[in-house]
Design a protein around this motif. Structure first.
Motif, PDB file in Angstrom:
ATOM      1  N   ILE A  25       0.837  -1.206   0.000  1.00 24.79           N
ATOM      2  CA  ILE A  25       0.000   0.000   0.000  1.00 24.79           C
ATOM      3  C   ILE A  25       0.870   1.253   0.000  1.00 24.79           C
ATOM      4  CG2 ILE A  25      -1.772   1.273   1.268  1.00 24.79           C
ATOM      5  CD1 ILE A  25      -2.706  -1.314  -0.167  1.00 24.79           C
ATOM      6  N   LEU A  26       1.976   1.211   0.724  1.00 27.74           N
ATOM      7  CA  LEU A  26       2.894   2.360   0.732  1.00 27.74           C
ATOM      8  C   LEU A  26       3.463   2.585  -0.670  1.00 27.74           C
ATOM      9  CD1 LEU A  26       3.943   4.271   2.985  1.00 27.74           C
ATOM     10  CD2 LEU A  26       6.042   2.911   2.995  1.00 27.74           C
ATOM     11  N   ASN A  27       3.831   1.502  -1.329  1.00 25.04           N
ATOM     12  CA  ASN A  27       4.381   1.584  -2.687  1.00 25.04           C
ATOM     13  C   ASN A  27       3.353   2.154  -3.663  1.00 25.04           C
ATOM     14  OD1 ASN A  27       6.728   0.674  -4.494  1.00 25.04           O
ATOM     15  ND2 ASN A  27       4.981  -0.283  -5.494  1.00 25.04           N
ATOM     16  N   ARG A  28       2.113   1.679  -3.549  1.00 28.51           N
ATOM     17  CA  ARG A  28       1.043   2.165  -4.436  1.00 28.51           C
ATOM     18  C   ARG A  28       0.798   3.663  -4.205  1.00 28.51           C
ATOM     19  NH1 ARG A  28      -2.777   0.536  -7.690  1.00 28.51           N
ATOM     20  NH2 ARG A  28      -1.943  -1.568  -7.589  1.00 28.51           N
ATOM     21  N   ALA A  29       0.808   4.071  -2.952  1.00 30.61           N
ATOM     22  CA  ALA A  29       0.593   5.490  -2.642  1.00 30.61           C
ATOM     23  C   ALA A  29       1.738   6.344  -3.180  1.00 30.61           C
ATOM     24  CB  ALA A  29       0.466   5.675  -1.128  1.00 30.61           C
ATOM     25  N   PHE A  30       2.953   5.823  -3.076  1.00 36.61           N
ATOM     26  CA  PHE A  30       4.139   6.561  -3.530  1.00 36.61           C
ATOM     27  C   PHE A  30       4.064   6.858  -5.026  1.00 36.61           C
ATOM     28  CE2 PHE A  30       8.482   6.425  -5.306  1.00 36.61           C
ATOM     29  CZ  PHE A  30       9.035   7.521  -4.658  1.00 36.61           C
ATOM     30  N   TYR A  31       3.709   5.851  -5.799  1.00 38.63           N
ATOM     31  CA  TYR A  31       3.668   6.037  -7.250  1.00 38.63           C
ATOM     32  C   TYR A  31       2.355   6.633  -7.738  1.00 38.63           C
ATOM     33  CZ  TYR A  31       8.080   3.560  -7.569  1.00 38.63           C
ATOM     34  OH  TYR A  31       9.400   3.212  -7.433  1.00 38.63           O
ATOM     35  N   GLY A  32       1.363   6.684  -6.858  1.00 42.30           N
ATOM     36  CA  GLY A  32       0.069   7.222  -7.266  1.00 42.30           C
ATOM     37  C   GLY A  32      -0.116   8.694  -6.977  1.00 42.30           C
ATOM     38  N   LEU A  33       0.790   9.276  -6.152  1.00 44.49           N
ATOM     39  CA  LEU A  33       0.666  10.685  -5.778  1.00 44.49           C
ATOM     40  C   LEU A  33       1.919  11.453  -6.178  1.00 44.49           C
ATOM     41  CD1 LEU A  33      -0.806  10.496  -2.155  1.00 44.49           C
ATOM     42  CD2 LEU A  33      -1.993  11.230  -4.205  1.00 44.49           C
ATOM     43  N   PRO A  34       1.766  12.733  -6.520  1.00 44.65           N
ATOM     44  CA  PRO A  34       2.954  13.547  -6.807  1.00 44.65           C
ATOM     45  C   PRO A  34       3.820  13.685  -5.565  1.00 44.65           C
ATOM     46  CG  PRO A  34       0.993  14.929  -6.636  1.00 44.65           C
ATOM     47  CD  PRO A  34       0.520  13.518  -6.625  1.00 44.65           C
ATOM     48  N   ASP A  35       5.091  13.968  -5.792  1.00 44.29           N
ATOM     49  CA  ASP A  35       6.029  14.094  -4.680  1.00 44.29           C
ATOM     50  C   ASP A  35       5.614  15.229  -3.752  1.00 44.29           C
ATOM     51  OD1 ASP A  35       8.248  13.523  -3.145  1.00 44.29           O
ATOM     52  OD2 ASP A  35       9.540  14.898  -4.256  1.00 44.29           O
ATOM     53  N   THR A  44       6.885  12.868   1.761  1.00 44.69           N
ATOM     54  CA  THR A  44       5.717  12.456   2.558  1.00 44.69           C
ATOM     55  C   THR A  44       4.569  11.892   1.730  1.00 44.69           C
ATOM     56  OG1 THR A  44       4.796  14.696   2.444  1.00 44.69           O
ATOM     57  CG2 THR A  44       6.225  14.212   4.322  1.00 44.69           C
ATOM     58  N   ASN A  45       4.700  11.829   0.400  1.00 46.17           N
ATOM     59  CA  ASN A  45       3.538  11.456  -0.410  1.00 46.17           C
ATOM     60  C   ASN A  45       3.058  10.037  -0.142  1.00 46.17           C
ATOM     61  OD1 ASN A  45       5.902  10.451  -1.685  1.00 46.17           O
ATOM     62  ND2 ASN A  45       4.905  10.409  -3.669  1.00 46.17           N
ATOM     63  N   ALA A  46       3.996   9.095   0.086  1.00 49.00           N
ATOM     64  CA  ALA A  46       3.587   7.712   0.323  1.00 49.00           C
ATOM     65  C   ALA A  46       2.852   7.587   1.657  1.00 49.00           C
ATOM     66  CB  ALA A  46       4.808   6.790   0.301  1.00 49.00           C
ATOM     67  N   VAL A  47       3.352   8.266   2.681  1.00 52.22           N
ATOM     68  CA  VAL A  47       2.710   8.234   4.007  1.00 52.22           C
ATOM     69  C   VAL A  47       1.312   8.844   3.916  1.00 52.22           C
ATOM     70  CG1 VAL A  47       2.850   9.032   6.390  1.00 52.22           C
ATOM     71  CG2 VAL A  47       4.932   8.343   5.184  1.00 52.22           C
ATOM     72  N   PRO A  91      15.853  -2.166  -6.814  1.00 53.90           N
ATOM     73  CA  PRO A  91      15.967  -1.546  -5.485  1.00 53.90           C
ATOM     74  C   PRO A  91      14.864  -0.514  -5.263  1.00 53.90           C
ATOM     75  CG  PRO A  91      17.625  -0.658  -6.984  1.00 53.90           C
ATOM     76  CD  PRO A  91      16.963  -1.794  -7.693  1.00 53.90           C
ATOM     77  N   MET A  92      14.472  -0.346  -4.004  1.00 54.43           N
ATOM     78  CA  MET A  92      13.430   0.618  -3.663  1.00 54.43           C
ATOM     79  C   MET A  92      13.933   2.038  -3.898  1.00 54.43           C
ATOM     80  SD  MET A  92      11.539   1.127   0.025  1.00 54.43           S
ATOM     81  CE  MET A  92      10.945  -0.556   0.089  1.00 54.43           C
ATOM     82  N   ALA A  93      13.076   2.895  -4.455  1.00 50.69           N
ATOM     83  CA  ALA A  93      13.443   4.302  -4.656  1.00 50.69           C
ATOM     84  C   ALA A  93      13.792   4.924  -3.308  1.00 50.69           C
ATOM     85  CB  ALA A  93      12.282   5.053  -5.303  1.00 50.69           C
ATOM     86  N   GLU A  94      14.842   5.731  -3.293  1.00 48.89           N
ATOM     87  CA  GLU A  94      15.317   6.329  -2.041  1.00 48.89           C
ATOM     88  C   GLU A  94      14.225   7.180  -1.385  1.00 48.89           C
ATOM     89  OE1 GLU A  94      17.360   7.075   1.204  1.00 48.89           O
ATOM     90  OE2 GLU A  94      17.935   5.632  -0.355  1.00 48.89           O
ATOM     91  N   GLU A  95      13.428   7.910  -2.230  1.00 52.06           N
ATOM     92  CA  GLU A  95      12.368   8.757  -1.688  1.00 52.06           C
ATOM     93  C   GLU A  95      11.297   7.924  -0.975  1.00 52.06           C
ATOM     94  OE1 GLU A  95      13.798  10.674  -5.577  1.00 52.06           O
ATOM     95  OE2 GLU A  95      13.460   8.671  -4.772  1.00 52.06           O
ATOM     96  N   LEU A  96      11.105   6.679  -1.435  1.00 52.22           N
ATOM     97  CA  LEU A  96      10.159   5.778  -0.792  1.00 52.22           C
ATOM     98  C   LEU A  96      10.792   5.146   0.446  1.00 52.22           C
ATOM     99  CD1 LEU A  96       7.542   4.186  -0.610  1.00 52.22           C
ATOM    100  CD2 LEU A  96       8.420   2.618  -2.353  1.00 52.22           C
TER     101      LEU A  96
END
Length: 886
Positions: A25-35, A44-47, A91-96
């Motif tokens: 869910i965190l991953n989906r939120a990260f890629y679904g919302l602008p930074d 903070t977009n994923a959170v 690898p996981m994106a650093e921002e995530l």
């Protein structure tokens, strides 16, 4: 028996538990919302997205229990071959990655049970809990973006998978029968389908040459991989039989990888997942820190009262008011907040409504005083504003938030006495989407202004913030090298923009109406022509219907079908337009429809009783420092097509006046020449040559007098493209040439102007090292994109690093010119005034007998706004409307 999973079945019978796959869910939120970032630069977009999905599910399901499972990224290898295959995981994106520990801390602060176990993945934890909870009679809801979990679906276990459609999150629900209906197989058979087809996102190899359709067909007929292998010679198509025969070991491994372990051994007590009070004081602090303002309303608590409240005083009598202003006049800095009577007032008009009070914050006799002065009981709004106007002419510095908005209430003032907290905060971080008093309080004073406070108390906190933040912000501006930029450009600009907004620009309403009617006629004509060429009627404004007509009924090429239908974006239609008249007319239809709705019809709503439009010009919106325009956007009046330019005819001067339009000539290229110190480019401007023809001559090795119009156009595209960090792909699209040709053009350009190449590379290198770039006036533009793990973001960051110092300097120069022109018109007591600013252009409404003087002022102030190595040139024209003047 598995540890900690024994349950009293009666205790949990018919209770509901939600199990969340945390990383998914965190991953989906990260890629679904602008930074998004907070004041500390934390992503903070994923959170934020995770929490929104969480609240949506809790509201819909209303469960008694909740648990979030996370991977610990130390997976147990369920198959020896998997070790090597697992290594292909990106690898996981650093921002995530930064946000993983943050969401865990936020969830803990909300009292939410988290589980993670070394050697077990989140799907094994959830699979095991799902089975045990169902066996205890509970209803189970599993939330994940991973379709692997569909294998867990039963009559009592529901799998919920969030999807993003048209920017909105929707959730697909699957019980046992839903899986069968959509995928033609049972949840358990779904494992075998996935094992055959593979899934690169989950690093499941699958069987080569067997796709989803074939895999589904095989399992529908044979139910399992093992049974299919037993009948391998009967499988169809033959290539699938051959593949399964040759790669049966891979199929078995894939099945093992795809199967969720529902008998994992780990400690867990369901009672620990009982949902308690989520909106705790600790969680409130986290939401404040992360700047999730629109989620704070979910809390019923208030931030703890500050000691500052001990200094709050309310005054309601004239004598008390006079005493407060006397004290304030002797203070160094006075924070001021005006309160408005907004009862029964629409939000749009709240800023213009009557003044109901004011709060002053300052230091007197060594202590802070925060005084709320309320109208009524002998204090009129007029009297209050009269005292405030007098205060602004004292020696005190008046610190306010968004000074321009408050100036209509201040009758006289010394303009140099003001400090605008809003503008200062913007300069220090021009990337933020908003700058509010509570943001400033939290970021610079470590002070929380509770959203649930009474209006009077909130105003007191805000006034205190204005008073205290002024010195803090000034020190920060000094540290960043932007104090002069603030004092000499941004603060004087506040008043230049205010004067321009107050002046407004006259619009002939009748002419605007006629323009709209003409557009309506042309739109109807185009509509009929489009229907005739298409051979049918349809809704031209519906992308879905348009896509079907163009790419199915008319069978036009280049149709790109997405999940929602064919794309009818402008770039796709523009490729088709030269060969298909119907597409050309559709593009024209869109332009005319936009003109009519936005301008012909839209502008009418902004014409005031004085027949003028008093738009809003913003200086705290763009990252580069450019002024923007809203309500309406007067900077976006279309000029590329003749019909768009025609709308400028409705903008007219008052009787006895004309328009004088002054426009900088190629200001950004001139700044590039100055910053790059390129000898050839500087010399070309000093000789006042046609810069595009000069560039064409040198890039294409053609004598200056023999340069063709096409070569000049191409050189012009390269000249302006270089300023914006254009790529060979972008240039090839602009000029309709191959990427290789475009790359050659750019290479030749840099050979001609080597100083430009060195300068641009230097700006990118500086930005990578320091995290920002600056203009020649010291304006900072942070470039966080350069540290992104995403290649496209980093490429964008490089273009920003190249362009921002140039575009920002152009904005700074225009602001200086605008300030000086405005001051000259005021000082020389002329009736002429600036009415519109559009990027590199100033429009002045000049009294007829002042025209020559206005032209002289414009030329002097615009061309001497900065001392560059090349001359600044302002072109001028005069007209009886904006169209003629331009």
């Amino acid at each position: 028996m598995e540890r900690g999973l024994t349950m009293n079945e009666k205790q949990f019978q018919d209770q509901k538990i939600v199990l969340i796959d945390g990383h998914s869910i965190l991953n989906r939120a990260f890629y679904g919302l602008p930074d998004l970032t907070n004041a500390e630069g934390l992503h903070t977009n994923a959170v934020y997205g995770f929490l929104n999905i969480l609240f949506k599910i809790l509201e819909e399901e209303k469960p008694e229990y909740l648990t979030v499972a996370f991977d610990v990224h130390a997976p147990t290898f369920r198959h020896e071959m998997y070790k090597e295959y697992k290594g292909t995981r990106k690898p996981m994106a650093e921002e995530l990655r930064q946000q993983v520990p943050v969401i865990k801390e936020v969830l803990k602060a909300m009292g939410i049970r988290l589980i993670e176990q070394a050697g077990l993945e989140a799907d094994d934890l959830i699979g095991t809990l799902s089975r045990r909870c169902e066996e205890a009679g509970m209803q189970v809801v599993v939330l994940s973006g991973d379709r692997d979990f569909l294998q867990l679906a039963t009559k009592k276990v529901k799998i919920r998978i969030p999807k993003t459609k048209q920017g909105r999150t929707e959730v697909e629900d699957y019980l046992e029968e839903d899986v069968k209906e959509k995928y033609q197989v049972t949840p358990k058979e779904f494992i075998d389908v996935k094992a055959l087809m593979g899934d690169t996102s989950d690093n499941i190899p699958g069987v080569p040459s067997i796709g989803e359709k074939t895999a589904t067909k095989i399992i529908v007929e044979y139910q399992t991989i093992e049974n299919a292998y037993a009948h391998v010679d009967e499988l169809k198509p033959p290539r699938a039989a051959k593949a399964l025969k040759e790669h049966y070991d891979l199929a078995q491994m894939s099945k093992e990888l795809a199967t969720i372990n529902v008998h994992a051994d780990f400690p867990y007590e369901v009672e620990e997942g009982k949902i308690g009070e989520l909106f705790t004081a600790e969680a409130y602090e986290w939401f404040q820190k992360l700047e999730f303002k629109n989620l704070l309303g979910k809390f019923e608590i208030q931030a703890p009262a500050s000691e500052i409240e001990d200094s709050f005083v309310t005054v309601t009598d004239p004598a008390g008011m006079d005493a407060v202003f006397e004290k304030a006049a002797g203070a160094g800095t006075v924070g001021v907040v005006l309160e408005r009577n907004t009862e029964n007032v629409l939000p749009l008009f709240a800023a213009m409504s009557g003044i109901s009070g004011a709060v002053l914050a300052f230091s007197a006799d060594g202590k802070d005083e925060i005084v709320s002065i309320q109208t009524g009981n002998g204090i009129s709004a007029d009297a209050l504003m009269e005292r405030l106007s007098a205060l602004t002419e004292s020696r005190a510095q008046i610190s306010m938030f968004d000074v321009k908005k408050e100036l209509p209430h201040v009758r006289t003032c010394r303009r140099e006495n003001f400090f605008d907290v809003h503008v200062a905060a913007y300069l220090l971080n021009p990337l933020k989407s908003s700058y509010e008093p509570d943001d400033v309080a939290r970021e610079y004073l470590d002070l929380t202004i509770d959203a649930k406070l009474s209006e009077e108390k909130k105003s007191c906190y805000e006034a205190y913030t204005m008073y205290r933040a002024a010195d803090v912000l000034r020190e920060k501006l000094k540290e960043y090298g932007m104090e002069a930029l603030f004092d000499e450009i941004e603060m004087p600009l506040v008043f230049a923009l205010f004067d321009m907004e107050q002046a407004g620009v006259k619009v002939e309403a009748e002419a605007l109406k006629e323009y709209g009617q003409d557009l309506g006629v042309q739109i109807e004509r185009l509509e009929a022509e489009i229907f005739e060429l298409a051979g049918e009627t349809f809704n031209i404004n519906s992308p879905k219907q348009l896509g079907v007509v163009l790419f199915e009924h008319l069978e036009l090429p280049h149709g790109k079908k997405t999940k929602t239908g064919y794309s009818t974006a402008a770039d796709i239609l523009e490729k088709l337009a030269p060969d298909y008249p119907v597409v050309s007319k559709i593009l024209e239809y869109r332009q005319l429809a936009k003109l009519k709705s936005t301008y012909a019809d839209g502008l009418v709503n902004f014409i005031s009783e004085d027949h003028r439009i008093h738009g809003t010009f913003n200086q705290t919106v763009t990252a580069t420092g450019r002024i923007s325009s809203t309500e309406p956007n007067l900077q976006n009046i279309p000029i590329r097509m003749e019909l768009g330019r025609q709308i400028r005819k409705v903008f007219v001067p008052e009787e006895g006046f004309v328009f004088v339009d002054a426009d900088y000539s190629q200001i950004e290229l001139r700044i590039l020449a100055h910053c790059s110190d390129d000898e050839a480019l500087i010399q070309a401007y000093k000789e006042a040559k046609d810069i595009h023809r000069t560039t064409a001559s040198q890039v294409f090795h053609t004598p200056f007098d023999e340069v063709t119009d096409l070569q000049r156009r191409n050189a012009k595209a390269v000249n302006f493209g270089i300023v914006y960090g254009i790529s060979s792909f972008g240039l090839s699209q602009d000029l309709s040439i191959t990427r290789k040709e475009a790359a050659e053009y750019i290479d030749r350009y840099f050979e001609t102007y080597p100083g430009v190449k060195a300068y641009l590379d230097g700006e990118v290198a500086f930005a990578k090292e320091h995290g920002y770039v600056t203009t020649i006036f010291g304006r900072r533009r942070p470039v966080p994109e350069l540290s992104s793990s995403n290649f496209m973001q980093r490429s964008f960051g490089e273009r920003v690093a190249m362009n921002s110092p140039i575009q920002g300097a152009a904005a700074d120069i225009m602001k200086i010119a605008m300030i000086r022109v405005n001051q000259r018109l005021r000082e020389e007591q002329m009736e002429s005034r600036i009415v519109i600013q559009v990027h590199d252009e100033l429009l002045v409404e000049a009294r007829i007998d002042e025209v020559e003087k206005v032209k002289e002022i414009l030329k002097e102030e615009m061309e001497h706004a900065a001392d560059l190595k090349v001359p600044l040139i302002a072109d001028m024209s005069v007209g009886s409307n904006w169209y003629e003047a331009k």
